[in-house]
Scaffold this motif. Structure first.
Motif, PDB file in Angstrom:
ATOM      1  N   SER A  30      21.432 -33.030  27.929  1.00 43.46           N
ATOM      2  CA  SER A  30      22.365 -31.557  28.281  1.00 43.46           C
ATOM      3  C   SER A  30      23.481 -31.675  28.768  1.00 43.46           C
ATOM      4  N   THR A  31      24.058 -32.890  29.584  1.00 43.14           N
ATOM      5  CA  THR A  31      25.062 -32.839  30.083  1.00 43.14           C
ATOM      6  C   THR A  31      26.103 -33.849  28.969  1.00 43.14           C
ATOM      7  N   VAL A  32      25.626 -35.060  28.303  1.00 42.71           N
ATOM      8  CA  VAL A  32      26.472 -34.923  26.734  1.00 42.71           C
ATOM      9  C   VAL A  32      27.136 -34.274  26.331  1.00 42.71           C
ATOM     10  N   LEU A  33      26.017 -33.539  25.826  1.00 42.56           N
ATOM     11  CA  LEU A  33      26.456 -32.269  25.251  1.00 42.56           C
ATOM     12  C   LEU A  33      26.937 -31.600  25.784  1.00 42.56           C
ATOM     13  N   SER A  34      27.244 -30.770  26.587  1.00 41.42           N
ATOM     14  CA  SER A  34      28.047 -29.700  27.870  1.00 41.42           C
ATOM     15  C   SER A  34      29.623 -30.155  27.143  1.00 41.42           C
ATOM     16  N   VAL A  35      29.627 -31.854  27.503  1.00 39.98           N
ATOM     17  CA  VAL A  35      30.849 -32.626  28.443  1.00 39.98           C
ATOM     18  C   VAL A  35      31.797 -32.459  27.427  1.00 39.98           C
ATOM     19  N   PHE A  36      30.933 -32.982  25.425  1.00 35.01           N
ATOM     20  CA  PHE A  36      31.422 -33.059  24.865  1.00 35.01           C
ATOM     21  C   PHE A  36      31.995 -31.813  24.028  1.00 35.01           C
ATOM     22  N   ALA A  37      30.888 -31.026  23.744  1.00 34.49           N
ATOM     23  CA  ALA A  37      30.839 -29.561  23.322  1.00 34.49           C
ATOM     24  C   ALA A  37      32.084 -28.807  24.028  1.00 34.49           C
ATOM     25  N   THR A  38      32.694 -28.894  25.088  1.00 35.15           N
ATOM     26  CA  THR A  38      33.407 -28.824  25.456  1.00 35.15           C
ATOM     27  C   THR A  38      34.620 -29.128  25.045  1.00 35.15           C
ATOM     28  N   ASN A  39      35.080 -30.136  25.208  1.00 34.50           N
ATOM     29  CA  ASN A  39      35.331 -31.165  24.380  1.00 34.50           C
ATOM     30  C   ASN A  39      36.531 -30.909  23.391  1.00 34.50           C
ATOM     31  N   LEU A  40      35.408 -30.830  22.385  1.00 38.30           N
ATOM     32  CA  LEU A  40      34.923 -30.379  21.032  1.00 38.30           C
ATOM     33  C   LEU A  40      36.218 -29.398  21.053  1.00 38.30           C
ATOM     34  N   ALA A  41      35.519 -28.521  21.867  1.00 41.64           N
ATOM     35  CA  ALA A  41      36.416 -26.780  21.315  1.00 41.64           C
ATOM     36  C   ALA A  41      37.942 -26.815  21.862  1.00 41.64           C
ATOM     37  N   LEU A  42      38.036 -27.477  23.737  1.00 40.80           N
ATOM     38  CA  LEU A  42      39.254 -27.026  24.059  1.00 40.80           C
ATOM     39  C   LEU A  42      40.343 -28.379  22.866  1.00 40.80           C
ATOM     40  N   ARG A  43      39.833 -29.211  22.651  1.00 40.58           N
ATOM     41  CA  ARG A  43      41.133 -30.711  21.903  1.00 40.58           C
ATOM     42  C   ARG A  43      41.069 -30.634  20.513  1.00 40.58           C
ATOM     43  N   GLY A  44      39.718 -29.855  19.773  1.00 41.74           N
ATOM     44  CA  GLY A  44      39.864 -30.355  18.434  1.00 41.74           C
ATOM     45  C   GLY A  44      40.727 -29.197  17.840  1.00 41.74           C
ATOM     46  N   PRO A  45      40.639 -29.819  16.578  1.00 40.86           N
ATOM     47  CA  PRO A  45      41.548 -28.828  15.331  1.00 40.86           C
ATOM     48  C   PRO A  45      41.315 -27.536  15.227  1.00 40.86           C
ATOM     49  N   ASP A  46      41.188 -27.120  14.516  1.00 43.60           N
ATOM     50  CA  ASP A  46      41.243 -25.690  14.044  1.00 43.60           C
ATOM     51  C   ASP A  46      39.730 -25.042  13.638  1.00 43.60           C
ATOM     52  N   GLY A  47      39.259 -24.552  14.395  1.00 41.64           N
ATOM     53  CA  GLY A  47      38.143 -24.064  13.920  1.00 41.64           C
ATOM     54  C   GLY A  47      37.162 -25.269  14.842  1.00 41.64           C
ATOM     55  N   SER A  48      37.451 -25.791  15.619  1.00 38.62           N
ATOM     56  CA  SER A  48      36.705 -26.452  16.424  1.00 38.62           C
ATOM     57  C   SER A  48      35.437 -25.523  17.206  1.00 38.62           C
ATOM     58  N   VAL A  49      36.023 -24.303  17.723  1.00 37.65           N
ATOM     59  CA  VAL A  49      35.294 -23.764  18.505  1.00 37.65           C
ATOM     60  C   VAL A  49      34.256 -23.164  17.755  1.00 37.65           C
ATOM     61  N   GLU A  50      34.288 -23.035  16.961  1.00 36.14           N
ATOM     62  CA  GLU A  50      32.956 -22.106  16.646  1.00 36.14           C
ATOM     63  C   GLU A  50      31.624 -23.071  16.443  1.00 36.14           C
ATOM     64  N   ARG A  51      32.825 -24.437  16.124  1.00 37.06           N
ATOM     65  CA  ARG A  51      32.209 -25.656  15.361  1.00 37.06           C
ATOM     66  C   ARG A  51      31.175 -26.379  16.879  1.00 37.06           C
ATOM     67  N   ALA A  52      31.967 -26.258  17.633  1.00 40.62           N
ATOM     68  CA  ALA A  52      30.993 -26.067  18.941  1.00 40.62           C
ATOM     69  C   ALA A  52      29.854 -25.363  19.847  1.00 40.62           C
ATOM     70  N   VAL A  53      30.525 -24.655  19.031  1.00 38.97           N
ATOM     71  CA  VAL A  53      29.196 -23.474  19.560  1.00 38.97           C
ATOM     72  C   VAL A  53      28.074 -23.273  18.648  1.00 38.97           C
ATOM     73  N   GLU A  54      28.375 -23.810  17.365  1.00 41.93           N
ATOM     74  CA  GLU A  54      27.000 -24.199  16.481  1.00 41.93           C
ATOM     75  C   GLU A  54      26.440 -25.338  17.105  1.00 41.93           C
ATOM     76  N   GLY A  55      27.755 -25.809  17.267  1.00 40.30           N
ATOM     77  CA  GLY A  55      26.762 -27.334  17.587  1.00 40.30           C
ATOM     78  C   GLY A  55      25.166 -27.468  18.604  1.00 40.30           C
ATOM     79  N   MET A  56      26.123 -26.105  19.527  1.00 42.20           N
ATOM     80  CA  MET A  56      24.642 -26.270  20.681  1.00 42.20           C
ATOM     81  C   MET A  56      24.294 -25.556  21.081  1.00 42.20           C
ATOM     82  N   HIS A  57      24.177 -24.825  19.442  1.00 39.90           N
ATOM     83  CA  HIS A  57      23.253 -23.537  19.391  1.00 39.90           C
ATOM     84  C   HIS A  57      22.035 -24.116  18.701  1.00 39.90           C
TER      85      HIS A  57
END
Length: 125
Positions: free
Chosen positions: A87-114
């Motif tokens: 849960s720690t790794v997932l929270s850190v990496f998903a938030t990092n992807l959503a903030l620093r990733g390319p366009d569409g990365s927020v959706e990718r992070a949310v779908e991965g967490m889901h």
């Protein structure tokens, strides 16, 4: 004028969709944080159960029960620590992807967490 209105509508729609995904990301992040906290508490209980338990020295008939007890405590400790780490790794990496990733990365992070939410809950249970 029509093209400008269309562009404004598209950008407004995209901004609203990103805000909605951000709320969903925060929800998943909070849920995984709670899951990790509860798993850490249960891991602490498992460690305490391993340390504090001492069977009576004169009883030899309960050896299998004692082995089963230690196996269950270790299984509980390992799964809870794995849940905390996951849960720690997932929270850190998903938030990092959503903030620093390319366009569409927020959706990718949310779908991965889901997708990972079910596995985390099953591991916790």
């Amino acid at each position: 004028m029509l093209a400008a209105d269309k562009l404004l509508l598209q950008s407004s729609l995209k901004q609203n969709a990103i805000q909605l995904k951000e709320k969903e990301l925060n929800l998943h992040n909070t849920n995984f944080g709670s899951l990790g906290t509860q798993a850490a508490v249960l891991a602490g209980f498992a460690v305490t159960a391993l340390i504090e338990f001492s069977p009576p020295p004169d009883i030899h008939e309960t050896r299998y029960l004692e082995i089963a007890y230690y196996v269950c405590c270790m299984l509980s400790l390992v799964t809870n620590l794995y849940c905390v780490a996951g849960s720690t790794v997932l929270s850190v990496f998903a938030t990092n992807l959503a903030l620093r990733g390319p366009d569409g990365s927020v959706e990718r992070a949310v779908e991965g967490m889901h997708e990972e939410r079910r596995g985390g809950v099953i591991l916790f249970a």
